[in-house]
Motif scaffolding. Sequence first.
Motif, PDB file in Angstrom:
ATOM      1  N   LEU A 520       0.871  -1.302   0.037  1.00  0.00           N
ATOM      2  CA  LEU A 520       0.036  -0.018  -0.054  1.00  0.00           C
ATOM      3  C   LEU A 520       0.785   1.314   0.025  1.00  0.00           C
ATOM      4  CD1 LEU A 520      -2.545  -1.218   2.616  1.00  0.00           C
ATOM      5  CD2 LEU A 520      -2.942  -1.096   0.431  1.00  0.00           C
ATOM      6  N   ASP A 521       0.475   2.474  -0.603  1.00  0.00           N
ATOM      7  CA  ASP A 521       1.295   3.445  -0.451  1.00  0.00           C
ATOM      8  C   ASP A 521       0.636   4.342   0.748  1.00  0.00           C
ATOM      9  OD1 ASP A 521      -1.550   4.273  -1.230  1.00  0.00           O
ATOM     10  OD2 ASP A 521      -0.689   5.666  -2.947  1.00  0.00           O
ATOM     11  N   ARG A 522      -0.229   4.053   1.432  1.00  0.00           N
ATOM     12  CA  ARG A 522      -0.720   4.690   2.602  1.00  0.00           C
ATOM     13  C   ARG A 522      -1.527   3.650   3.466  1.00  0.00           C
ATOM     14  NH1 ARG A 522      -5.988   6.456   2.827  1.00  0.00           N
ATOM     15  NH2 ARG A 522      -7.474   6.005   1.059  1.00  0.00           N
ATOM     16  N   MET A 523      -1.665   3.684   4.871  1.00  0.00           N
ATOM     17  CA  MET A 523      -2.414   3.192   5.536  1.00  0.00           C
ATOM     18  C   MET A 523      -3.742   4.077   6.099  1.00  0.00           C
ATOM     19  SD  MET A 523      -1.230  -0.050   6.336  1.00  0.00           S
ATOM     20  CE  MET A 523       0.168  -1.091   6.037  1.00  0.00           C
ATOM     21  N   PRO A 524      -4.987   3.261   6.223  1.00  0.00           N
ATOM     22  CA  PRO A 524      -5.953   4.099   6.595  1.00  0.00           C
ATOM     23  C   PRO A 524      -5.745   4.058   8.055  1.00  0.00           C
ATOM     24  CG  PRO A 524      -6.379   1.704   6.061  1.00  0.00           C
ATOM     25  CD  PRO A 524      -5.126   1.838   5.746  1.00  0.00           C
ATOM     26  N   LEU A 525      -6.266   5.236   8.678  1.00  0.00           N
ATOM     27  CA  LEU A 525      -6.256   5.683   9.595  1.00  0.00           C
ATOM     28  C   LEU A 525      -7.668   5.962  10.583  1.00  0.00           C
ATOM     29  CD1 LEU A 525      -3.190   8.139  10.097  1.00  0.00           C
ATOM     30  CD2 LEU A 525      -3.240   5.788  10.238  1.00  0.00           C
ATOM     31  N   ARG A 526      -7.717   5.454  11.774  1.00  0.00           N
ATOM     32  CA  ARG A 526      -8.938   5.710  12.463  1.00  0.00           C
ATOM     33  C   ARG A 526      -8.872   7.020  13.123  1.00  0.00           C
ATOM     34  NH1 ARG A 526      -8.492   1.019  16.750  1.00  0.00           N
ATOM     35  NH2 ARG A 526     -10.030   2.207  17.909  1.00  0.00           N
ATOM     36  N   PRO A 527      -9.855   7.742  13.848  1.00  0.00           N
ATOM     37  CA  PRO A 527     -10.029   8.867  14.434  1.00  0.00           C
ATOM     38  C   PRO A 527      -8.713   9.087  15.327  1.00  0.00           C
ATOM     39  CG  PRO A 527     -12.324   8.311  14.053  1.00  0.00           C
ATOM     40  CD  PRO A 527     -11.368   7.243  13.907  1.00  0.00           C
ATOM     41  N   THR A 528      -8.341   7.985  16.060  1.00  0.00           N
ATOM     42  CA  THR A 528      -7.349   8.377  17.094  1.00  0.00           C
ATOM     43  C   THR A 528      -5.936   8.318  16.418  1.00  0.00           C
ATOM     44  OG1 THR A 528      -7.510   5.648  17.128  1.00  0.00           O
ATOM     45  CG2 THR A 528      -8.927   7.113  18.982  1.00  0.00           C
ATOM     46  N   GLY A 529      -5.819   8.471  15.206  1.00  0.00           N
ATOM     47  CA  GLY A 529      -4.490   7.979  14.461  1.00  0.00           C
ATOM     48  C   GLY A 529      -4.002   6.685  14.465  1.00  0.00           C
ATOM     49  N   LYS A 530      -4.663   5.553  14.964  1.00  0.00           N
ATOM     50  CA  LYS A 530      -4.184   4.299  14.842  1.00  0.00           C
ATOM     51  C   LYS A 530      -4.807   3.678  13.332  1.00  0.00           C
ATOM     52  CE  LYS A 530      -5.194   3.110  19.569  1.00  0.00           C
ATOM     53  NZ  LYS A 530      -5.926   2.031  20.460  1.00  0.00           N
ATOM     54  N   VAL A 531      -3.808   2.449  12.805  1.00  0.00           N
ATOM     55  CA  VAL A 531      -4.373   2.127  11.621  1.00  0.00           C
ATOM     56  C   VAL A 531      -5.667   1.215  12.050  1.00  0.00           C
ATOM     57  CG1 VAL A 531      -3.643   0.160  10.316  1.00  0.00           C
ATOM     58  CG2 VAL A 531      -1.976   1.720  10.923  1.00  0.00           C
ATOM     59  N   CYS A 532      -6.530   1.606  10.918  1.00  0.00           N
ATOM     60  CA  CYS A 532      -7.766   0.997  10.916  1.00  0.00           C
ATOM     61  C   CYS A 532      -7.573  -0.495  10.424  1.00  0.00           C
ATOM     62  CB  CYS A 532      -8.803   1.582  10.196  1.00  0.00           C
ATOM     63  SG  CYS A 532     -10.491   1.068  10.189  1.00  0.00           S
ATOM     64  N   ARG A 533      -7.678  -1.389  11.087  1.00  0.00           N
ATOM     65  CA  ARG A 533      -7.390  -2.823  10.783  1.00  0.00           C
ATOM     66  C   ARG A 533      -8.761  -3.491   9.774  1.00  0.00           C
ATOM     67  NH1 ARG A 533      -3.644  -6.265  12.962  1.00  0.00           N
ATOM     68  NH2 ARG A 533      -2.000  -5.165  14.362  1.00  0.00           N
ATOM     69  N   ARG A 534      -9.795  -2.910  10.280  1.00  0.00           N
ATOM     70  CA  ARG A 534     -10.998  -3.301   9.470  1.00  0.00           C
ATOM     71  C   ARG A 534     -11.133  -2.866   8.015  1.00  0.00           C
ATOM     72  NH1 ARG A 534     -15.881  -1.868  13.680  1.00  0.00           N
ATOM     73  NH2 ARG A 534     -15.194  -3.283  15.375  1.00  0.00           N
ATOM     74  N   THR A 535     -10.521  -1.692   7.752  1.00  0.00           N
ATOM     75  CA  THR A 535     -10.308  -1.120   6.609  1.00  0.00           C
ATOM     76  C   THR A 535      -9.252  -1.894   5.857  1.00  0.00           C
ATOM     77  OG1 THR A 535     -10.903   1.285   7.035  1.00  0.00           O
ATOM     78  CG2 THR A 535     -10.040   0.858   5.250  1.00  0.00           C
ATOM     79  N   VAL A 536      -7.955  -1.987   6.338  1.00  0.00           N
ATOM     80  CA  VAL A 536      -7.081  -2.734   5.741  1.00  0.00           C
ATOM     81  C   VAL A 536      -7.481  -4.278   5.449  1.00  0.00           C
ATOM     82  CG1 VAL A 536      -4.770  -3.940   6.121  1.00  0.00           C
ATOM     83  CG2 VAL A 536      -5.314  -1.726   6.899  1.00  0.00           C
ATOM     84  N   THR A 537      -8.362  -4.749   6.275  1.00  0.00           N
ATOM     85  CA  THR A 537      -8.836  -6.166   5.699  1.00  0.00           C
ATOM     86  C   THR A 537      -9.969  -6.239   4.637  1.00  0.00           C
ATOM     87  OG1 THR A 537      -8.707  -6.824   8.290  1.00  0.00           O
ATOM     88  CG2 THR A 537     -10.038  -8.148   6.981  1.00  0.00           C
ATOM     89  N   ALA A 538     -10.672  -5.155   4.659  1.00  0.00           N
ATOM     90  CA  ALA A 538     -11.415  -4.986   3.537  1.00  0.00           C
ATOM     91  C   ALA A 538     -10.782  -4.727   2.163  1.00  0.00           C
ATOM     92  CB  ALA A 538     -12.253  -3.837   3.939  1.00  0.00           C
ATOM     93  N   TRP A 539      -9.593  -3.971   2.193  1.00  0.00           N
ATOM     94  CA  TRP A 539      -8.860  -3.652   1.223  1.00  0.00           C
ATOM     95  C   TRP A 539      -8.307  -5.124   0.709  1.00  0.00           C
ATOM     96  CZ3 TRP A 539      -5.736   1.589   2.675  1.00  0.00           C
ATOM     97  CH2 TRP A 539      -6.715   2.461   2.414  1.00  0.00           C
ATOM     98  N   ALA A 540      -7.616  -5.718   1.587  1.00  0.00           N
ATOM     99  CA  ALA A 540      -7.115  -7.130   1.298  1.00  0.00           C
ATOM    100  C   ALA A 540      -7.901  -8.181   0.688  1.00  0.00           C
ATOM    101  CB  ALA A 540      -6.260  -7.647   2.494  1.00  0.00           C
ATOM    102  N   THR A 541      -9.103  -8.271   1.316  1.00  0.00           N
ATOM    103  CA  THR A 541     -10.157  -9.035   0.784  1.00  0.00           C
ATOM    104  C   THR A 541     -10.494  -8.581  -0.523  1.00  0.00           C
ATOM    105  OG1 THR A 541     -10.806  -9.415   2.958  1.00  0.00           O
ATOM    106  CG2 THR A 541     -12.417 -10.006   1.275  1.00  0.00           C
ATOM    107  N   ALA A 542     -10.763  -7.228  -0.855  1.00  0.00           N
ATOM    108  CA  ALA A 542     -11.268  -6.929  -2.281  1.00  0.00           C
ATOM    109  C   ALA A 542     -10.270  -6.948  -3.123  1.00  0.00           C
ATOM    110  CB  ALA A 542     -11.826  -5.457  -1.962  1.00  0.00           C
ATOM    111  N   ALA A 543      -8.871  -6.745  -2.906  1.00  0.00           N
ATOM    112  CA  ALA A 543      -7.622  -6.752  -3.844  1.00  0.00           C
ATOM    113  C   ALA A 543      -7.576  -8.219  -4.129  1.00  0.00           C
ATOM    114  CB  ALA A 543      -6.547  -6.297  -3.238  1.00  0.00           C
ATOM    115  N   LEU A 544      -7.669  -9.315  -3.170  1.00  0.00           N
ATOM    116  CA  LEU A 544      -7.359 -10.413  -3.633  1.00  0.00           C
ATOM    117  C   LEU A 544      -8.547 -11.118  -4.263  1.00  0.00           C
ATOM    118  CD1 LEU A 544      -5.549 -11.624  -0.187  1.00  0.00           C
ATOM    119  CD2 LEU A 544      -4.323 -11.129  -2.511  1.00  0.00           C
ATOM    120  N   GLY A 545      -9.693 -10.844  -3.909  1.00  0.00           N
ATOM    121  CA  GLY A 545     -10.810 -11.290  -4.504  1.00  0.00           C
ATOM    122  C   GLY A 545     -11.118 -13.006  -4.244  1.00  0.00           C
TER     123      GLY A 545
END
Length: 572
Positions: A520-545
Amino acid sequence: MTATHTLREAPWRSRNGLELPDRVPSADRRAWEARGLCPDADLFTLFRRHAQDAPDREAVIDERGTVTYGELYAEVLRVAGLFAEAGLGARDVIGLRTPNGRLAVTAELAVYALGAVALPYPLGGGVRDTRSLLARSRAGGAVLSEPEDLAAAAELPWLRAVFTTSSGAATGVRRLDTAVPRRAFRPAEPPAGAADPARLLVSSGSETEPKAVAYSHQAMAGGRAAYLRALAGFPADPPRCLVLVPLASSYGSLGVPVALAALGGTLVVREGFDAAEALRAVHDHRPTHVFGVPTMLRRMADLPRLPGEDTSCLKAVVSSGAALPASTATACRERFRVPVVTVYGSSDGVNCHTVAPAGDIAGTPDPAVAAIRIVRPDGSPAATGEPGEIQAKGPMTPLCYVGAPELDARYRTATGWVRTGDLGALDGNGRLRVLGRLKNVVLRGGYTISPAEVEHELGTDPRIAEVVCVAVPDEEFGERLCACVRPAPGDPAPALHAVTAHLGARGLERRKFPEYLLVLDRMPLRPTGKVCRRTVTAWATAALGTGTPPGTTVVVNPVAGDVTRAREARHL
């Protein structure tokens, strides 16, 4: 008032009927008070002392400039007067959802001046948090800045007063930033008991709805302040803290009630996080400590030095909110030339920190903050070095979960220990080693893989700036592990074979290797500044199909929607 008078046997009850029992045994409270670990004063009283003793000291520095303690005290009384005229008072819960800045600080301190309980929670995430938290806490009032939150608040009939910090307020919503009360507000002496609830800390974690934990004035000004004192090297000058995370977050609670009210320090804050702006704040405002999550600190460390940049004011860079990768710790030490402190903690009342991050060592537990023990599944003590659940109890332990007795039953023992759900061990030197989550695992064909373990090893690769490992669905094995990485600036996108070679060199078992790599060229962040694992998981699932063979590297630009796949030989 004697120490024993601060103890409360019956549950605290709000004006709207919320009960907050103290789940810590009273004998423990008495012992901490006898040792001076729990101050016999509320947060507003402590703040007022600092304002009286040093009215010209800088209290808050934001984009608008500097506010002294004397000026802040006057503003707190103004806002408390507005709250009181709107019918709010002692034993109310008041929700606070505003951007970082002087008004957020003023509003929280005004809640303490009333003898009420503050419920700050970060912006972002839509109106779900507003509906859930204000309902569960039975809040009597709220300060909101977003139109959708104001609309949601209008649906809650038990709210007696709603304030806003933005223009164009709806009918019945009061302006907080410009209004002046009709008469001067005079706080009670004291406005609240030291053992009364002061602030509700909010943490979304992995729950479907955000959970809130009730902290007393003592826990904030005692245990949590002891942690910050240890970082600042007290006795010394009060700390100057650049807090990059939302003040309304659990991590951000080190700001208003602790660094400012309890310790009389200076808060440097910005409405939102920008790495370049954070570096300028270090140069311009001379903080002694920077507090951020690993993603924020890495982005600061990766930026080139500004012309004439001076960061010599810093004593330490403090990381919390997520595991600190070794490569990020190294980058920060090289960039700022100061110790990098990593904090293991949570809103549930857990804290342990070390000034020398090394592997999975979280530090030596401090009983003045929170004692830590390791237990087996049957509840018996684990032997030295034996993995088990991390449990904590000490002066910073909160009262209880808010409106959720089922969480108290799940996460508290009968003797008041907090069950963290984390796996750890205490070594022969008494140091805590954090080994991951008990339940955050990937189940691959009946074999259990800890994503945290793989992330830790990949965090030692200097070519990788950030890494998150997630489970992706698989028809054959149920789940497979996907490593999602952002390359370090200037380094090319890694290939899966290079990633697994690094893991092999680190001694990780082959069956724990990730079978997919998402670059990834960037990591999605939650409002607290942490990486949003749910979004990363969704990206990975969609990209891999579906049907993507193991051994595939996928390079994704989420903004542009570009996807590039490369198949490698299977490695398992």
